[in-house]
Structure formats: C-alpha cells, structure tokens
Design a protein around this motif. Sequence first.
Motif, PDB file in Angstrom:
ATOM      1  N   ARG A 290      -7.687 -28.382  38.263  1.00 28.45           N
ATOM      2  CA  ARG A 290      -8.150 -29.648  38.846  1.00 28.45           C
ATOM      3  C   ARG A 290      -7.426 -30.836  38.219  1.00 28.45           C
ATOM      4  N   SER A 291      -7.175 -30.739  36.918  1.00 31.40           N
ATOM      5  CA  SER A 291      -6.468 -31.853  36.277  1.00 31.40           C
ATOM      6  C   SER A 291      -5.025 -31.932  36.794  1.00 31.40           C
ATOM      7  N   MET A 292      -4.475 -30.805  37.194  1.00 34.56           N
ATOM      8  CA  MET A 292      -3.108 -30.812  37.728  1.00 34.56           C
ATOM      9  C   MET A 292      -3.053 -31.259  39.183  1.00 34.56           C
ATOM     10  N   ASN A 293      -4.075 -30.875  39.951  1.00 28.81           N
ATOM     11  CA  ASN A 293      -4.111 -31.286  41.355  1.00 28.81           C
ATOM     12  C   ASN A 293      -5.558 -31.432  41.839  1.00 28.81           C
ATOM     13  N   PRO A 294      -6.093 -32.670  41.822  1.00 32.11           N
ATOM     14  CA  PRO A 294      -7.492 -32.907  42.205  1.00 32.11           C
ATOM     15  C   PRO A 294      -7.770 -32.628  43.685  1.00 32.11           C
ATOM     16  N   ASP A 295      -6.721 -32.439  44.481  1.00 30.48           N
ATOM     17  CA  ASP A 295      -6.941 -32.139  45.905  1.00 30.48           C
ATOM     18  C   ASP A 295      -7.295 -30.669  46.136  1.00 30.48           C
ATOM     19  N   VAL A 296      -7.105 -29.864  45.110  1.00 28.61           N
ATOM     20  CA  VAL A 296      -7.432 -28.437  45.244  1.00 28.61           C
ATOM     21  C   VAL A 296      -8.783 -28.190  44.566  1.00 28.61           C
ATOM     22  N   GLU A 297      -9.727 -27.707  45.349  1.00 32.60           N
ATOM     23  CA  GLU A 297     -11.083 -27.461  44.849  1.00 32.60           C
ATOM     24  C   GLU A 297     -11.240 -25.961  44.574  1.00 32.60           C
ATOM     25  N   THR A 298     -11.673 -25.618  43.364  1.00 37.76           N
ATOM     26  CA  THR A 298     -11.921 -24.196  43.081  1.00 37.76           C
ATOM     27  C   THR A 298     -13.365 -23.865  43.451  1.00 37.76           C
ATOM     28  N   LEU A 299     -13.536 -22.838  44.258  1.00 37.13           N
ATOM     29  CA  LEU A 299     -14.878 -22.376  44.627  1.00 37.13           C
ATOM     30  C   LEU A 299     -15.037 -20.921  44.204  1.00 37.13           C
ATOM     31  N   PHE A 300     -16.286 -20.549  43.914  1.00 33.79           N
ATOM     32  CA  PHE A 300     -16.554 -19.179  43.457  1.00 33.79           C
ATOM     33  C   PHE A 300     -17.531 -18.483  44.393  1.00 33.79           C
ATOM     34  N   ILE A 301     -17.303 -17.212  44.586  1.00 39.71           N
ATOM     35  CA  ILE A 301     -18.292 -16.376  45.275  1.00 39.71           C
ATOM     36  C   ILE A 301     -18.782 -15.344  44.263  1.00 39.71           C
ATOM     37  N   MET A 302     -20.107 -15.240  44.158  1.00 45.25           N
ATOM     38  CA  MET A 302     -20.685 -14.267  43.215  1.00 45.25           C
ATOM     39  C   MET A 302     -20.487 -12.861  43.753  1.00 45.25           C
ATOM     40  N   THR A 303     -20.165 -11.975  42.861  1.00 47.20           N
ATOM     41  CA  THR A 303     -19.989 -10.585  43.264  1.00 47.20           C
ATOM     42  C   THR A 303     -21.313  -9.998  43.755  1.00 47.20           C
ATOM     43  N   GLU A 304     -21.210  -9.028  44.619  1.00 47.41           N
ATOM     44  CA  GLU A 304     -22.377  -8.269  45.078  1.00 47.41           C
ATOM     45  C   GLU A 304     -22.862  -7.448  43.878  1.00 47.41           C
ATOM     46  N   GLY A 305     -24.183  -7.425  43.666  1.00 45.71           N
ATOM     47  CA  GLY A 305     -24.727  -6.759  42.475  1.00 45.71           C
ATOM     48  C   GLY A 305     -24.167  -5.368  42.212  1.00 45.71           C
ATOM     49  N   HIS A 306     -24.110  -4.541  43.264  1.00 47.67           N
ATOM     50  CA  HIS A 306     -23.700  -3.154  43.035  1.00 47.67           C
ATOM     51  C   HIS A 306     -22.184  -3.006  42.824  1.00 47.67           C
ATOM     52  N   LEU A 307     -21.442  -4.131  42.930  1.00 52.43           N
ATOM     53  CA  LEU A 307     -19.987  -4.062  42.724  1.00 52.43           C
ATOM     54  C   LEU A 307     -19.557  -4.831  41.473  1.00 52.43           C
ATOM     55  N   ALA A 308     -20.534  -5.374  40.759  1.00 54.47           N
ATOM     56  CA  ALA A 308     -20.235  -6.294  39.659  1.00 54.47           C
ATOM     57  C   ALA A 308     -19.533  -5.618  38.479  1.00 54.47           C
ATOM     58  N   HIS A 309     -19.693  -4.317  38.364  1.00 52.33           N
ATOM     59  CA  HIS A 309     -19.091  -3.621  37.213  1.00 52.33           C
ATOM     60  C   HIS A 309     -17.644  -3.210  37.488  1.00 52.33           C
ATOM     61  N   LEU A 310     -17.166  -3.448  38.702  1.00 53.82           N
ATOM     62  CA  LEU A 310     -15.828  -2.943  39.059  1.00 53.82           C
ATOM     63  C   LEU A 310     -14.715  -3.857  38.565  1.00 53.82           C
ATOM     64  N   SER A 311     -13.747  -3.263  37.920  1.00 54.35           N
ATOM     65  CA  SER A 311     -12.531  -4.012  37.579  1.00 54.35           C
ATOM     66  C   SER A 311     -11.347  -3.075  37.760  1.00 54.35           C
ATOM     67  N   SER A 312     -10.211  -3.653  38.148  1.00 52.99           N
ATOM     68  CA  SER A 312      -9.023  -2.823  38.387  1.00 52.99           C
ATOM     69  C   SER A 312      -8.648  -2.057  37.127  1.00 52.99           C
ATOM     70  N   SER A 313      -8.771  -2.697  35.966  1.00 54.51           N
ATOM     71  CA  SER A 313      -8.318  -2.015  34.748  1.00 54.51           C
ATOM     72  C   SER A 313      -9.222  -0.826  34.404  1.00 54.51           C
ATOM     73  N   LEU A 314     -10.524  -1.014  34.586  1.00 51.04           N
ATOM     74  CA  LEU A 314     -11.451   0.095  34.319  1.00 51.04           C
ATOM     75  C   LEU A 314     -11.175   1.268  35.270  1.00 51.04           C
ATOM     76  N   ILE A 315     -10.939   0.939  36.512  1.00 51.83           N
ATOM     77  CA  ILE A 315     -10.678   1.959  37.530  1.00 51.83           C
ATOM     78  C   ILE A 315      -9.399   2.736  37.189  1.00 51.83           C
ATOM     79  N   LYS A 316      -8.386   2.017  36.722  1.00 54.53           N
ATOM     80  CA  LYS A 316      -7.129   2.692  36.339  1.00 54.53           C
ATOM     81  C   LYS A 316      -7.368   3.632  35.167  1.00 54.53           C
ATOM     82  N   GLU A 317      -8.166   3.177  34.241  1.00 55.10           N
ATOM     83  CA  GLU A 317      -8.475   3.997  33.056  1.00 55.10           C
ATOM     84  C   GLU A 317      -9.177   5.302  33.479  1.00 55.10           C
ATOM     85  N   ILE A 318     -10.129   5.179  34.409  1.00 56.77           N
ATOM     86  CA  ILE A 318     -10.868   6.363  34.870  1.00 56.77           C
ATOM     87  C   ILE A 318      -9.916   7.365  35.526  1.00 56.77           C
ATOM     88  N   VAL A 319      -9.055   6.865  36.407  1.00 61.89           N
ATOM     89  CA  VAL A 319      -8.119   7.751  37.114  1.00 61.89           C
ATOM     90  C   VAL A 319      -7.168   8.403  36.114  1.00 61.89           C
TER      91      VAL A 319
END
Length: 173
Positions: free
Chosen positions: A111-140
């Motif tokens: 925002r300090s670099m470009n105030p015209d760009v607004e960052t918005l967040f969407i909360m993860t779905e509860g049952h998907l909150a534990h998922l991360s690409s790195s964890l998934i790679k480790e499991i495989v």
Amino acid sequence: MAKKNTVAVYPGSFDPPTLGHLNLVTRAAEIFNEVVVAVAESTSKRYVFSTEERVELWRKILPKGMKNVKIDTFSGLLVDYVASKNAGILLRGLRNGIDFEYEISMAQTNRSMNPDVETLFIMTEGHLAHLSSSLIKEIVYLGGSVKGMVPPLIERELKKRIGPGSQSEVIKD
Ligand code: ADP
C-alpha cells in the motif's frame, strides 16, 4: 452477489495448487468480474514445478465453466504487475495467525508503494485451513496419500515428480 467492475489479482507460488487455492479462486470468481491467478515466476526460490508447469496445472484443474478466471505469470514487484493489469485488488488467502502476521506487513508495504492497489483477504474454508503446498509435497515425498488435499491430477503429477522412486530431492519451498 452484485459485481462491480473489478479485477482481482490472486498471486502465489502455487507449487502446486491445492484444493485450498481452488476453493479461494472459486469463491473470488463469484465476487469479482475477473480473477487473475498470477503464478510467481521461478527466481531464487526452488520450485518442484516450473513456472510453465504450474500454469498448466492451474489450467487443467479449473472447472471449464469458470470463464472469468485467467491464469498468468508475474515477476518483479507485485504492485507494478497488479497496476499493469488495471486491477485495483490484490487478493490473498488467510488460513491462520501466521498468515496474518506475514500478510499484514506485506499489505502495508504494498500500500505504501501503490495506494491505488487494495489488498483484500478471503478466509480459508475451515476444512481446508490446514492445507499448504509445502506440507503436501512433504507427504508425497514420504509416500503418503494427499487425497482430499489436491485434485487427483495434481496428486499424480506430484507422485511422478517427488514420490518414492522418483529422482527428485526438491521438496521444500
Ligand atoms: P505464497 O508463496 O505467495 O505464499 P502460496 O502458493 O503458498 O504462495 O499461497 C498463495 C495464496 O494462497 C496465499 O495468499 C495463501 O495464504 C493462500 N493459501 C494457501 N493455502 C491456502 C488454503 N488452504 N486455503 C486458502 N488460502 C490458501
């Protein structure tokens, strides 16, 4: 939900895209006119999949009817990329407090670099909150199943690339 004329950029490594990422994009596509999934180009970070492969994986897992989602790549400053797409919104997912700690300083810096760009967040779905690409790679890598964490196609590609019997040692982000 009523849509304004908005384009949102959803950036990430997506190495590989997970069901958490896909859920976020699906929900964003209902809110924004257009969602641009921006795959970070390989730089100093080591990825299992090349930039082109990560783009291709996204293309294959996106539901066919989802016409307002585009896949692109970016390098360099994210705010510059977002501006170049005429997108006013930078979209990120939030899973937990660790994501929040990291994301808040990123959002403030951007925002300090470009105030015209607004960052918005969407909360993860509860049952998907534990998922991360790195964890998934480790499991495989360790020979486990990631069913229900990534689409079947991604699980197959991961197994080929880093599963037991493959040659690769690259598992970490
Ligand atoms: P990065 O290296 O930019 O963090 P990632 O591919 O790990 O890239 O994540 C991209 C975005 O997706 C981030 O905003 C991250 O918080 C979000 N994300 C990651 N996993 C999930 C999930 N399981 N549910 C919702 N959002 C997620």
